[in-house]
Scaffold this motif. Structure first.
Motif, PDB file in Angstrom:
ATOM      1  N   ARG A  31       0.829  -1.216   0.000  1.00 56.42           N
ATOM      2  CA  ARG A  31       0.000   0.000   0.000  1.00 56.42           C
ATOM      3  C   ARG A  31       0.864   1.266   0.000  1.00 56.42           C
ATOM      4  NH1 ARG A  31      -3.163  -3.605   3.018  1.00 56.42           N
ATOM      5  NH2 ARG A  31      -2.340  -3.010   5.049  1.00 56.42           N
ATOM      6  N   ALA A  32       1.951   1.267   0.809  1.00 59.19           N
ATOM      7  CA  ALA A  32       2.817   2.466   0.878  1.00 59.19           C
ATOM      8  C   ALA A  32       3.532   2.679  -0.456  1.00 59.19           C
ATOM      9  CB  ALA A  32       3.833   2.318   2.007  1.00 59.19           C
ATOM     10  N   ALA A  33       4.073   1.581  -1.023  1.00 60.49           N
ATOM     11  CA  ALA A  33       4.794   1.707  -2.299  1.00 60.49           C
ATOM     12  C   ALA A  33       3.811   2.019  -3.419  1.00 60.49           C
ATOM     13  CB  ALA A  33       5.571   0.426  -2.589  1.00 60.49           C
ATOM     14  N   GLY A  34       2.612   1.460  -3.338  1.00 55.43           N
ATOM     15  CA  GLY A  34       1.589   1.743  -4.352  1.00 55.43           C
ATOM     16  C   GLY A  34       1.234   3.223  -4.367  1.00 55.43           C
ATOM     17  N   ALA A  35       1.064   3.796  -3.170  1.00 54.81           N
ATOM     18  CA  ALA A  35       0.711   5.221  -3.080  1.00 54.81           C
ATOM     19  C   ALA A  35       1.832   6.088  -3.651  1.00 54.81           C
ATOM     20  CB  ALA A  35       0.445   5.594  -1.617  1.00 54.81           C
ATOM     21  N   LEU A  36       3.072   5.739  -3.358  1.00 53.10           N
ATOM     22  CA  LEU A  36       4.209   6.536  -3.841  1.00 53.10           C
ATOM     23  C   LEU A  36       4.405   6.341  -5.350  1.00 53.10           C
ATOM     24  CD1 LEU A  36       6.554   8.412  -3.176  1.00 53.10           C
ATOM     25  CD2 LEU A  36       7.900   6.399  -2.493  1.00 53.10           C
ATOM     26  N   ALA A  37       4.155   5.129  -5.829  1.00 52.05           N
ATOM     27  CA  ALA A  37       4.326   4.854  -7.262  1.00 52.05           C
ATOM     28  C   ALA A  37       3.431   5.779  -8.090  1.00 52.05           C
ATOM     29  CB  ALA A  37       4.008   3.380  -7.559  1.00 52.05           C
ATOM     30  N   ALA A  62       8.693   1.400  -4.734  1.00 55.03           N
ATOM     31  CA  ALA A  62       7.730   2.238  -5.479  1.00 55.03           C
ATOM     32  C   ALA A  62       8.260   2.552  -6.871  1.00 55.03           C
ATOM     33  CB  ALA A  62       7.465   3.532  -4.706  1.00 55.03           C
ATOM     34  N   ALA A  63       9.538   2.886  -6.957  1.00 56.10           N
ATOM     35  CA  ALA A  63      10.123   3.205  -8.260  1.00 56.10           C
ATOM     36  C   ALA A  63      10.081   1.990  -9.183  1.00 56.10           C
ATOM     37  CB  ALA A  63      11.557   3.700  -8.077  1.00 56.10           C
ATOM     38  N   ARG A 117       3.494   4.949   5.868  1.00 57.88           N
ATOM     39  CA  ARG A 117       2.137   4.581   6.324  1.00 57.88           C
ATOM     40  C   ARG A 117       1.074   4.971   5.301  1.00 57.88           C
ATOM     41  NH1 ARG A 117       3.316   0.639   9.194  1.00 57.88           N
ATOM     42  NH2 ARG A 117       5.228   1.120  10.283  1.00 57.88           N
ATOM     43  N   ALA A 118       1.483   5.489   4.139  1.00 58.45           N
ATOM     44  CA  ALA A 118       0.500   5.881   3.117  1.00 58.45           C
ATOM     45  C   ALA A 118      -0.189   4.635   2.573  1.00 58.45           C
ATOM     46  CB  ALA A 118       1.198   6.628   1.988  1.00 58.45           C
ATOM     47  N   SER A 119      -1.316   4.849   1.925  1.00 58.70           N
ATOM     48  CA  SER A 119      -2.065   3.710   1.411  1.00 58.70           C
ATOM     49  C   SER A 119      -2.604   4.004   0.023  1.00 58.70           C
ATOM     50  CB  SER A 119      -3.218   3.398   2.366  1.00 58.70           C
ATOM     51  OG  SER A 119      -3.832   2.199   1.961  1.00 58.70           O
ATOM     52  N   GLY A 120      -2.182   3.212  -0.937  1.00 60.22           N
ATOM     53  CA  GLY A 120      -2.676   3.358  -2.302  1.00 60.22           C
ATOM     54  C   GLY A 120      -2.831   1.986  -2.917  1.00 60.22           C
ATOM     55  N   PRO A 121      -3.467   1.918  -4.074  1.00 60.32           N
ATOM     56  CA  PRO A 121      -3.623   0.630  -4.742  1.00 60.32           C
ATOM     57  C   PRO A 121      -2.270   0.127  -5.239  1.00 60.32           C
ATOM     58  CG  PRO A 121      -4.384   2.396  -6.164  1.00 60.32           C
ATOM     59  CD  PRO A 121      -4.000   3.041  -4.869  1.00 60.32           C
ATOM     60  N   LEU A 122      -2.100  -1.174  -5.274  1.00 61.13           N
ATOM     61  CA  LEU A 122      -0.848  -1.742  -5.748  1.00 61.13           C
ATOM     62  C   LEU A 122      -0.684  -1.469  -7.240  1.00 61.13           C
ATOM     63  CD1 LEU A 122       1.656  -3.411  -5.058  1.00 61.13           C
ATOM     64  CD2 LEU A 122       0.374  -5.452  -5.697  1.00 61.13           C
ATOM     65  N   ALA A 123       0.415  -0.835  -7.580  1.00 59.51           N
ATOM     66  CA  ALA A 123       0.647  -0.506  -8.989  1.00 59.51           C
ATOM     67  C   ALA A 123       0.994  -1.766  -9.772  1.00 59.51           C
ATOM     68  CB  ALA A 123       1.795   0.501  -9.086  1.00 59.51           C
TER      69      ALA A 123
END
Ligand code: MCA
Ligand code: AMP
Length: 488
Positions: A31-37, A62-63, A117-123
């Motif tokens: 979730r954290a890497a997805g949000a940053l991606a 994320a990169a 701790r960010a939350s985004g969809p998995l890229a």
């Protein structure tokens, strides 16, 4: 090629990363890497302020998910080296922890704070295995460091070959305190456990106490201990020194499944001391930033001090003599020396924007010249005996070009002439020695002043540990410095 990190898609509650009090499960990391991606998508490249923290791991993952090549930066890089790397790699932004103070050399770049701790969809990972994943800077004999472009294919191939050689699985808990701006700590040490679906416990910085606490039975941690330890020889040397008076450390090492050393040769004496005290064998693997991993002693095999083992799955390796003769099995006699040349899916794509240097690194028939000199035993095991270039120094596992330090020293007003050599050192393998002709012999710059000068321009691990003052440097008729004569 399938995904680099299948375990991220599963997004489970299994632990993925622990850096001190910061722990992330696979679900949290996804979730954290997805949000940053999402925030970096579309950038041509990003720099990562590679502190030994969870932020760095999240930024690099994320990169990779976003298909944006990441350039890990040593957070101690001095102003000249930083300016070179930023100018050479032209990142579109720098990813850093919210609390990190960045140097003025990065002021021109947009900054993106990493929130673990960010939350985004998995890229969705990029499909092209040849896409650039990382650009890692490495020193050569002359000139400033070069950016080594590593593809997703190279990373996956090398990590999977190591998994084969070491039976490395999702059950393994890796412990280390390596820096995260080089292949050893970042590719093997962070991306390795994540590709397997296992766990990394990073020590923040290496210490004997940290290893004793996290490895083996996990005494005092209230959890199962680490199963695998990675380190450079300096770290194993420090463990070997501590073992005779540290029973907890003996238990920790004895309880580990696998102890792996690399980045430089681990002296036989340290191998033997560790085995005598713990009953465990340290295995060595051999690699390079440009090739990722080439060989390893197989996990679970008996002691083979001084050997880096056999070529890994998919890696072709040959020894070639000065005159171009390729050594066949008849010359696997433990004595006949040749340069190690390799081919395989683990190799880098190119030096960034340096087609000349890339071409020069390969033979006409496509083998990468490592510059490492080795022999092979009758059973094919490789033993490294030296390296071609005398102007490359390995200190604490860091590769350092003598030329870059000489140039930095010459920029000090108190220095008229300078030469840099590596001398054997029981702890660092080699220590950097500066030979200096002062501008004013009556008032030479102090060793500490020159060390600080090099640290400010390049990096602390490139500073001379010793300075010797001369009236003139020994030179041949052509004016070339005779480095061998310095030690005579
Ligand atoms: C000392 N310090 C200074 C100065 N002097 N800072 C500023 N100015 C100065 N003049 C600081 C250092 O930054 C450090 O801070 C502390 O004092 C101790 O410095 P030093 O003595 O240099 O460090 P050390 O304790 O001797 O470090 C030994 C080490 C280190 C931990 C083994 O060398 C290390 O981490 N090596 C790993 C190298 C590596 O990962 N190589 C992989 C590349 P502080 O204590 O706060 O840090 S090779 C690779 O990737 C290939 C593929 C492969 O095969 O693996
Ligand atoms: P780097 O360019 O910093 O990635 O360092 C790569 C170099 O480290 C290789 O060319 C070797 O000289 C050295 N190296 C890595 N692993 C080992 C090892 N196990 N034994 C001896 N040298 C090693």
């Amino acid at each position: 090629m399938s995904a680099l990190f299948p375990a991220l898609a599963a997004g489970s509650d299994r632990p993925a990363l622990r850096f001190g009090a910061d722990t992330l499960t696979y679900g949290e990391l996804a979730r954290a890497a997805g949000a940053l991606a999402v925030r970096i998508a579309g950038a041509a490249r990003v720099a990562v302020w590679a502190t030994p923290t969870a932020e760095t791991a999240v930024a690099v993952v994320a990169a990779l998910l976003a298909g944006v090549p990441a350039i890990p930066l040593n957070p101690r890089t001095g102003e000249r080296e930083l300016a070179h790397i930023v100018g050479d790699s032209t990142p579109g932004a720098v990813l850093a922890g919210a609390g990190d103070a960045l140097p003025t050399g990065l002021a021109g770049l947009p900054r993106i704070d990493v929130d673990v701790r960010a939350s985004g969809p998995l890229a969705q990972e990029p499909a092209d295995p040849e896409a650039a994943a990382l650009v890692v800077y490495t020193s050569g004999t002359t000139g400033p460091p070069k950016g080594v472009v590593l593809s997703r294919r190279a990373i996956a191939a090398s990590l999977d070959a190591l998994a084969d050689a070491w039976s490395w699985t999702d059950e393994d808990v890796l412990v280390h305190g390596l820096p995260l701006f080089h292949v050893h700590g970042l590719v093997l040490g962070v991306l390795g456990p994540l590709r397997r679906g296992g766990e990394l416990r990073h020590l923040g910085s290496f210490s004997v106490e940290g290893v004793a606490k996290e490895l083996g039975s996990g005494e005092g941690t209230g959890s199962g201990g680490g199963t695998v330890l990675f380190g450079v020889p300096t770290m194993y040397h420090r463990l070997a020194e501590a073992l005779p008076h540290d029973p907890a450390l003996v238990r920790a090492l004895a309880g580990a499944r696998l102890l792996v050393s690399g980045s430089a040769a681990l002296p036989v004496h340290d191998h033997e001391r560790i085995t005598a005290a713990t009953g465990r064998t340290v295995i060595e693997r051999y690699g390079m930033t440009e090739t990722l991993m080439n060989t390893s002693v197989p996990g679970g095999s008996g002691p083979r001090p001084g050997s880096v083992g056999l070529p890994l799955r998919g890696v072709e390796l040959r020894l070639v003599e000065e005159d171009g003769t390729v050594l066949g099995p008849a010359a696997y006699d433990g004595e006949t020396v040749g340069e190690i040349q390799v081919k395989g899916p683990n190799l880098f794509t190119a030096y960034l924007d340096r087609p000349d240097a890339t071409a020069a690194a390969f033979t006409d028939d496509g083998w990468f010249r490592t510059g490492d000199m080795a022999v092979r035993e009758a059973d094919g095991y490789v033993r490294i005996v030296g390296r071609k270039a005398t102007d490359l120094i390995k200190s604490g596992g860091y590769k350092i070009g003598a030329g870059e330090i000489e140039n930095a020293l010459l920029d000090h007003p108190g220095v008229r002439e300078a030469a840099v050599t590596g001398e054997p050192d029981p702890d660092l393998g080699e220590r950097i020695v500066a030979w200096v002709v002062p501008a004013d012999p009556a008032d030479p710059p102090a060793p500490g002043t020159l060390a600080d000068h090099v640290t400010a321009l390049l990096a602390p691990h490139k500073r001379p540990r010793e300075v010797r003052y001369l009236e003139a440097l020994p030179r041949n008729d052509m004016g070339k410095i005779l480095k061998k004569a310095l030690h005579a």
